[in-house]
Design a protein around this motif. Sequence first.
Motif, PDB file in Angstrom:
ATOM      1  N   SER A  60       0.839  -1.205   0.000  1.00  0.00           N
ATOM      2  CA  SER A  60       0.000   0.000   0.000  1.00  0.00           C
ATOM      3  C   SER A  60       0.868   1.247   0.000  1.00  0.00           C
TER       4      SER A  60
ATOM      5  N   ARG B  43      -5.070   6.247  -1.396  1.00  0.00           N
ATOM      6  CA  ARG B  43      -4.400   4.992  -1.075  1.00  0.00           C
ATOM      7  C   ARG B  43      -4.535   4.024  -2.243  1.00  0.00           C
TER       8      ARG B  43
ATOM      9  N   ASP C  11      -2.742   0.238  -4.240  1.00  0.00           N
ATOM     10  CA  ASP C  11      -1.941  -0.983  -4.140  1.00  0.00           C
ATOM     11  C   ASP C  11      -0.975  -1.022  -5.318  1.00  0.00           C
TER      12      ASP C  11
ATOM     13  N   THR D 230      -2.502  -1.220   5.852  1.00  0.00           N
ATOM     14  CA  THR D 230      -3.763  -1.939   5.959  1.00  0.00           C
ATOM     15  C   THR D 230      -3.742  -2.810   7.214  1.00  0.00           C
TER      16      THR D 230
ATOM     17  N   GLN E   4      -3.971  -6.094   7.432  1.00  0.00           N
ATOM     18  CA  GLN E   4      -3.090  -7.245   7.277  1.00  0.00           C
ATOM     19  C   GLN E   4      -1.624  -6.845   7.385  1.00  0.00           C
ATOM     20  N   GLU E   5      -1.263  -5.734   6.778  1.00  0.00           N
ATOM     21  CA  GLU E   5       0.135  -5.308   6.814  1.00  0.00           C
ATOM     22  C   GLU E   5       0.546  -4.821   8.204  1.00  0.00           C
TER      23      GLU E   5
END
Length: 360
Positions: free
Chosen positions: A32, A39, A41, A194, A196-197
């Motif tokens: 990201s 934002r 990807d 994000t 998950q990150e």
Amino acid sequence: MSEAVPQIYESEKGLRQLANYLRSPFGVRVRSAIEHEKRVDYFKGKRLVECILEAKKWPKALPKITDKGQAISVIQLLIKAQYFHRSEKVEGKKGVLVYSQKNFFEETGYYTWMYAGNMVWSNVATGGVIAVVIGFTLLPVWPVIAKTILWYCSITFLLVTLVFLSIRFLMFLVMWILGYDFWVFPRLFDETLTVQESFKPVYQLEKGASGQGYYRIALVIAVIAFIAWAAHQPTEFDEILKAQKEFIDDLYSGNLLADVAHDPKLNIDRSRKVPNLEDLLRQVEEDEKIAATAASDTEGMGDEGPSDEKRDDGTGEGREGMNGAISEEKSDEDVIDKMFQDDEELDRKTSEENDGMNEK
């Protein structure tokens, strides 16, 4: 290009299927960043080529690509169809990209997705979020058992989070004393990432900065002093642990909530009557009557006060007050006499009318 690349990849349907695969969890790994205050990807060209050539779960409807030249040709078709475009990193700004004028494929370049992928699960997740929001909006009408479960879950999540952060900080302090910077989930509070990150990597261990020896020695002394105090003052330390346990018990029992009456707390989910215009006017009239009664009582008390003082003084003004009271009593007697006279006159007229009717 049309001879080297399977014909299905030259159609919109084939490119969309390939793009859906590349945007899936089995596709190219993305990161990201911020591009033009939005934002996005992005991925590196080399990773995309490896993903296409080394794919393990390739879509069954698409022919497998095993040649690197074919892979680059298909990627060019994806760029031409505006599924992604090339970007460049901004020097000195981490996680910031800008649009690149070189809109052709190179393995060393960075590329930003413009295609969001299959939105089915995204729409399902959006619907779930809306349902949860509506459910919490209707919290006052939830049954008591549901409110209790929600309260317990919230308190448990809060306590688990606090305990985890405390252990995480203590582990950092111990490793910092030894000369290292150790963090569990080091990017947990990074708002630019994000969800998950934020949990990647799991831990981070680096050599500590130099010149912090005095601070480490001071921290060691503070820890030793605390341990010595806890060992020599067990009663006070036990009281702290007891108070902590009582705090947790009160937290789960709800005793730390706002101090409100018991009935309103039980009936919080019941509907309340909203007054209409007639109720408001009736309330205004009642308030005016109460105010008028209070004002008349105040005036009466004001009239009695000076008359008593005048009687106590024994002065001429006091006598005048008494004479006034006597005259008021006489006036009341005159009114009563007048009422009796009127009644007698009415009886006389009635009897005369009856006599006249009898004579007729």
